[in-house]
Motif scaffolding. Structure first.
Motif, PDB file in Angstrom:
ATOM      1  N   THR A 215      35.158  38.533  41.218  1.00  0.00           N
ATOM      2  CA  THR A 215      36.328  37.683  41.503  1.00  0.00           C
ATOM      3  C   THR A 215      37.381  38.436  42.304  1.00  0.00           C
ATOM      4  O   THR A 215      37.870  37.955  43.323  1.00  0.00           O
ATOM      5  CB  THR A 215      36.950  37.180  40.176  1.00  0.00           C
ATOM      6  OG1 THR A 215      35.924  36.581  39.408  1.00  0.00           O
ATOM      7  CG2 THR A 215      38.084  36.208  40.423  1.00  0.00           C
ATOM      8  N   CYS A 216      37.712  39.643  41.844  1.00  0.00           N
ATOM      9  CA  CYS A 216      38.830  40.346  42.519  1.00  0.00           C
ATOM     10  C   CYS A 216      38.379  41.620  43.217  1.00  0.00           C
ATOM     11  O   CYS A 216      39.166  42.291  43.867  1.00  0.00           O
ATOM     12  CB  CYS A 216      39.938  40.663  41.512  1.00  0.00           C
ATOM     13  SG  CYS A 216      39.540  42.020  40.396  1.00  0.00           S
TER      14      CYS A 216
ATOM     15  N   CYS B  11      36.748  41.589  33.322  1.00  0.00           N
ATOM     16  CA  CYS B  11      37.433  42.411  34.329  1.00  0.00           C
ATOM     17  C   CYS B  11      38.829  42.737  33.808  1.00  0.00           C
ATOM     18  O   CYS B  11      39.637  41.831  33.559  1.00  0.00           O
ATOM     19  CB  CYS B  11      37.534  41.662  35.656  1.00  0.00           C
ATOM     20  SG  CYS B  11      38.502  42.579  36.884  1.00  0.00           S
TER      21      CYS B  11
ATOM     22  N   CYS C  55      41.589  41.396  36.478  1.00  0.00           N
ATOM     23  CA  CYS C  55      41.992  39.989  36.702  1.00  0.00           C
ATOM     24  C   CYS C  55      41.614  39.080  35.542  1.00  0.00           C
ATOM     25  O   CYS C  55      41.932  37.889  35.553  1.00  0.00           O
ATOM     26  CB  CYS C  55      41.353  39.472  37.993  1.00  0.00           C
ATOM     27  SG  CYS C  55      39.585  39.132  37.833  1.00  0.00           S
TER      28      CYS C  55
ATOM     29  N   CYS D 179      34.094  43.768  40.247  1.00  0.00           N
ATOM     30  CA  CYS D 179      34.325  42.396  39.755  1.00  0.00           C
ATOM     31  C   CYS D 179      34.029  41.429  40.901  1.00  0.00           C
ATOM     32  O   CYS D 179      34.489  41.640  42.039  1.00  0.00           O
ATOM     33  CB  CYS D 179      35.791  42.264  39.316  1.00  0.00           C
ATOM     34  SG  CYS D 179      36.341  40.579  39.021  1.00  0.00           S
TER      35      CYS D 179
HETATM   36 ZN    ZN Z   1      38.529  41.042  38.532  1.00  0.00          ZN
END
Ligand code: ZN
Ligand code: BV8
Length: 226
Positions: free
Chosen positions: A136-137, A115, A118, A134
């Motif tokens: 995660t973010c 990503c 992040c 993504c």
């Molecule tokens: Zn990310």
């Protein structure tokens, strides 16, 4: 005290598995030089082309197998009691599939997505549609987990520390065209390591090695490891 080894591999170690090298005959992908597609500018200008370049190379992995050179290095990794690090410029997974564990991909891996927002990584076994978010973010900023020209190769401090401790540096199947990998032999030599090159033909860096053995990696590497 058992000798400490650092081994650098390039596209030549995967050539006998059927993966095309970059700068030899047929080293172009759809007529593109790797230097033209493997850049942040190319990713910004034509993300579909760059993703297609890496998706095609990842898809090709399913049809290839590790060769005798990968297997010999995996056996060495399993048996060598001293320090050993295999630093590969390759982004294929053939060293892993042969069983090598003490391995570092300095130019990234086809089977990983990064990503850009992040820095999170995720396994990537098939093409990710553009705009995939993504996990995660949430940003739609996934890119190939590949070190492009102009970007810093991964884990350079770890590589340099290993070169500083190496008693022997072996380079296998690389043209010595791309830095900083092409400069490792000089670092190793400056730290007092012995240096050997195993390659199909003389490379840009051959004169920097104490010894150069010419031939296919599938033959030279098992003979060297034995
Ligand atoms: Zn990310
Ligand atoms: C950086 C991504 C700085 C993955 C790749 C001018 C002078 C010096 C340096 C530069 C310069 N201008 C720009 C630079 C820097 C640049 C560079 O070196 N450019 C070159 C072209 C001049 N380097 C970079 O940009 C690097 N980053 O410098 O960052 C920095 C500093 C601070 C902060 C930020 C940044 C990043 C380099 C990584 C680029 N990514 N690939 C992918 O797509 O695969 S490089 C690409 O080339 C591949 O990774 C590949 O691994 C690598 C090297 O190629 P080889 O593996 O050697 O393959 P090749 O086809 O060339 O050769 C194969 C060899 O095998 C041949 O010798 C052949 O004879 C042999 N062979 C064939 N068959 C066999 C065999 N041997 C044995 N058995 C066989 N059967």
């Amino acid at each position: 005290m058992t000798a400490s080894l650092v081994i650098l591999t390039g596209a030549g170690v995967s050539a006998e598995s059927g993966i095309a090298t970059f700068r030899g005959p047929g080293g172009l992908w759809e007529g593109h030089r790797v230097e033209d597609v493997c850049t942040p500018e190319a990713l910004a200008a034509d993300p579909l082309l760059v993703h297609r370049f890496y998706d095609a190379r990842r898809a090709a992995l399913a049809a290839v197998e590790p060769n005798a050179a990968h297997r010999a290095l995996a056996a060495l990794d399993a048996a060598w009691p001293g320090e050993l690090l295999i630093v590969t410029q390759n982004v294929d997974d053939l060293h892993e599939r042969a069983g090598t564990r003490r391995l570092l991909h300095m130019h990234g891996e086809l089977q990983s997505a990064l990503c850009a927002a992040c820095g999170a990584r995720r396994p990537r076994s098939e093409a990710l549609p553009p705009g995939t978010r993504c996990e995660t973010c949430g940003a739609a900023a996934l890119r190939p987990d590949i070190v492009f020209f102009g970007e810093m190769p991964y884990q350079m401090a770890r590589i340099e520390a290993a070169l500083a401790r190496a008693d022997l540096f072996v380079s296998i199947g690389t043209s010595g065209a791309v830095y900083p990998a092409a400069g490792f032999v000089q670092l190793a030599d400056a730290y007092g390591a012995d240096t050997i090159e195993l390659n199909l033909e003389r490379s840009a860096g051959s004169a920097l090695f104490a010894e150069t053995r010419l031939g296919p990696a599938g033959t030279l590497v098992p003979a060297w490891v034995a």
